[in-house]
Design an enzyme around this catalytic site. Structure first.
Site, PDB file in Angstrom:
ATOM      1  N   HIS A  79     -72.914  38.584  30.115  1.00 40.62           N
ATOM      2  CA  HIS A  79     -73.164  37.422  30.966  1.00 40.62           C
ATOM      3  C   HIS A  79     -72.490  36.217  30.339  1.00 40.62           C
ATOM      4  O   HIS A  79     -72.857  35.788  29.252  1.00 40.62           O
ATOM      5  CB  HIS A  79     -74.667  37.167  31.118  1.00 40.62           C
ATOM      6  N   TYR A 208     -82.908  30.835  36.258  1.00 42.45           N
ATOM      7  CA  TYR A 208     -84.135  30.156  35.829  1.00 42.45           C
ATOM      8  C   TYR A 208     -84.409  29.089  36.874  1.00 42.45           C
ATOM      9  O   TYR A 208     -83.624  28.140  37.005  1.00 42.45           O
ATOM     10  CB  TYR A 208     -83.953  29.503  34.470  1.00 42.45           C
ATOM     11  N   PRO A 300     -91.098  33.842  25.906  1.00 40.37           N
ATOM     12  CA  PRO A 300     -89.847  34.542  26.206  1.00 40.37           C
ATOM     13  C   PRO A 300     -88.793  33.720  26.947  1.00 40.37           C
ATOM     14  O   PRO A 300     -87.673  34.186  27.127  1.00 40.37           O
ATOM     15  CB  PRO A 300     -90.314  35.722  27.077  1.00 40.37           C
ATOM     16  N   LYS A 304     -85.370  34.526  22.814  1.00 41.64           N
ATOM     17  CA  LYS A 304     -85.045  34.424  21.398  1.00 41.64           C
ATOM     18  C   LYS A 304     -85.724  35.468  20.500  1.00 41.64           C
ATOM     19  O   LYS A 304     -85.264  35.722  19.379  1.00 41.64           O
ATOM     20  CB  LYS A 304     -85.445  33.023  20.873  1.00 41.64           C
ATOM     21  N   TYR A 392     -78.765  28.955  23.625  1.00 44.38           N
ATOM     22  CA  TYR A 392     -79.088  30.201  24.313  1.00 44.38           C
ATOM     23  C   TYR A 392     -78.285  31.372  23.753  1.00 44.38           C
ATOM     24  O   TYR A 392     -78.807  32.474  23.579  1.00 44.38           O
ATOM     25  CB  TYR A 392     -78.805  30.042  25.813  1.00 44.38           C
TER      26      TYR A 392
END
Ligand SMILES: Cc1cc2nc3c(=O)[nH]c(=O)nc-3n(C[C@H](O)[C@H](O)[C@H](O)COP(=O)(O)OP(=O)(O)OC[C@H]3O[C@@H](n4cnc5c(N)ncnc54)[C@H](O)[C@@H]3O)c2cc1C
Length: 416
Positions: A79, A208, A300, A304, A392
């Site tokens: 991704h 998200y 979550p 991480k 991220y």
């Protein structure tokens, strides 16, 4: 308990055969250092427990460049970005553009399977399905693990270093006397209602999403199985939710003028996941070293937890190799402080992105509007997006970290 206890000796005794314990055993094995892993569940139960899905680039390199398995590259999905969606409007964060890194979608149960298979292939000693695990003599140079194996036989593992890799529900950290550890802990006023469904992907990358109805995460597992979550009350009962109600709830949290529509299918798993942040300080007590969720847990949202477990291993493995090869204690002495440096960065990111993307119960209009301003400061600014992308995908090692090979976990000087 049987009358006699069989004594086993090994340099490194490891409690917990999750990703942290198995990756550490694997790296030590490559360096010629034996270990015994003691795990309370059986392999199939762990394999069938669905958890993490997003791997940082360094996590992927640890799997592919240390001879674990290359399946992540062929069966996982790269991704290059992710989508943050607010009130039905999508904003893509392009990881490659901002930091030149990607993440990989590859489920934790496959990571576990690859590691367990590599240990078996390499003759590693793993005791599955043990009961009554105890750790003793942690302040001495000969700490011990006691357990009963699957046949009812009692064992004592005598080692020089004992690793607590037994996850957030384990026993190791609680074996550190209370006056010798600090428990840093917070709990969040919401949870995630998680589903696994037989359905095609609704989107190529994770979404998200926050709207007036709360948070939702649209994630994937494979071409035929999807993972999705929506924010719920920590006491929510999954049995109150049938498939149609769940899909409707997820849909209304992503609805927008672009007409984005979730691809529905049969839901075969429903769970409520409570949100907590925890850090045990220090991560060492005498001969005991904590790695992964045994020492710290994150909500979550920032993806991480598993990655942090591997980061700990990248610090601890070279320290142990130097200790056993050369009697050099320096790495072990610095382990806790060095691992915690990254842990607290990850704690901050996980806390920040959780609060950015979730609606607080009873949130007042000021905070809701402030949060939306914060969202736009991230998605509407190259620097804001770069901060998100770097956090991220995983921070590069800092100059204050010991030099080591980031992919193999070997001490650079010892192998070159
Ligand atoms: C729903 C969900 C989604 C997640 N998503 C992500 C994500 O996208 N990315 C990410 O990086 N992380 C994610 N995480 C976090 C990730 O799953 C954990 O951080 C990771 O499993 C930590 O690995 P570990 O080896 O430290 O601990 P664990 O995987 O918990 O392994 C510990 C092992 O120790 C064993 N054990 C416990 N007690 C004993 C005992 N007394 N004796 C013997 N064995 C014992 C347990 O059975 C277990 O197998 C997610 C977690 C959840 C729950």
């Amino acid at each position: 308990m049987s009358a006699q206890r069989t004594v086993l000796t090994t340099p490194v005794g490891i409690v917990g055969g999750g990703p942290a314990g198995l990756m550490l055993a694997h790296l030590l094995g490559r360096a010629g250092i034996d270990s015994i892993v003691v795990e309370k569940r059986d392999k199939n139960t762990i394999y069938n427990t669905h958890r993490a899905g997003i791997l940082e680039a360094d996590t992927v390199r640890m799997l592919t460049e240390t001879g674990v398995e290359g399946r992540v590259l062929t069966e996982g999905h790269e991704h290059e970005g992710t989508v943050l969606r607010l009130q039905g409007e999508s904003h893509r964060i392009d990881f490659q553009k901002h930091v030149g890194q990607s993440v990989w979608l590859y489920p934790q149960n496959e990571v576990f399977w690859d590691l367990a298979s590599a240990r078996e292939r390499d003759g590693g000693d793993i005791r599955w399905s043990v009961t009554d695990t105890e750790v003793l003599d942690l302040k001495t140079g000969t700490p011990k693990i006691r357990f009963t194996d699957a046949t009812g036989e009692d064992f004592e593992v005598r080692c020089e270093v004992l690793i607590g890799a037994d996850g957030s529900q384990g026993i190791c950290k609680w074996s550190i006397p209370q006056e010798e550890r600090t428990d840093n802990f917070i709990q969040y006023p919401f949870a995630w209602f998680g589903i696994l469904a037989d359905a095609p992907p609704s989107a190529p990358e994770l979404i998200y999403s926050n709207s007036d109805h709360g948070f939702a995460l649209i994630s994937q597992r494979s071409d035929t199985v999807q993972r999705m979550y929506f924010q719920c009350d920590p006491d929510e009962n999954v049995n109150d939710w049938d498939d149609e109600r769940i899909w409707d709830e997820l849909q209304r949290r992503v609805d927008g003028p672009d007409g984005f529509t979730l691809k529905r299918g049969t839901i075969f798993e429903k769970t409520v996941l409570k949100f907590r942040s925890y850090v045990c300080e220090p991560l060492r007590y005498g001969s005991l070293f904590l790695v992964g969720d045994a020492g710290h847990t994150v909500p979550p949202t920032g993806a991480k937890g598993l990655n942090l477990a591997f980061c700990d291993v990248r610090v601890l493995a070279p320290a142990l190799i130097n200790f056993f090869r050369m009697g050099d204690n320096t790495g072990l002495a610095g382990y806790s402080a060095m691992a915690l440096e990254r842990v607290w960065k990850a704690q901050n990111f996980s806390y920040w992105v959780t609060n950015l993307m979730h609606t607080q119960p009873g949130e007042n209009p000021f905070n809701q509007k402030r949060r939306r301003g914060e969202f736009k400061a991230v998605t509407g600014s190259g620097r804001g997006a770069a901060y998100f992308a770097e956090s991220y995908t995983g921070w590069p090692s800092t100059s204050s970290q010991h030099r080591q090979d980031m992919s193999t976990g070997e001490p650079a000087a010892a192998v070159r």
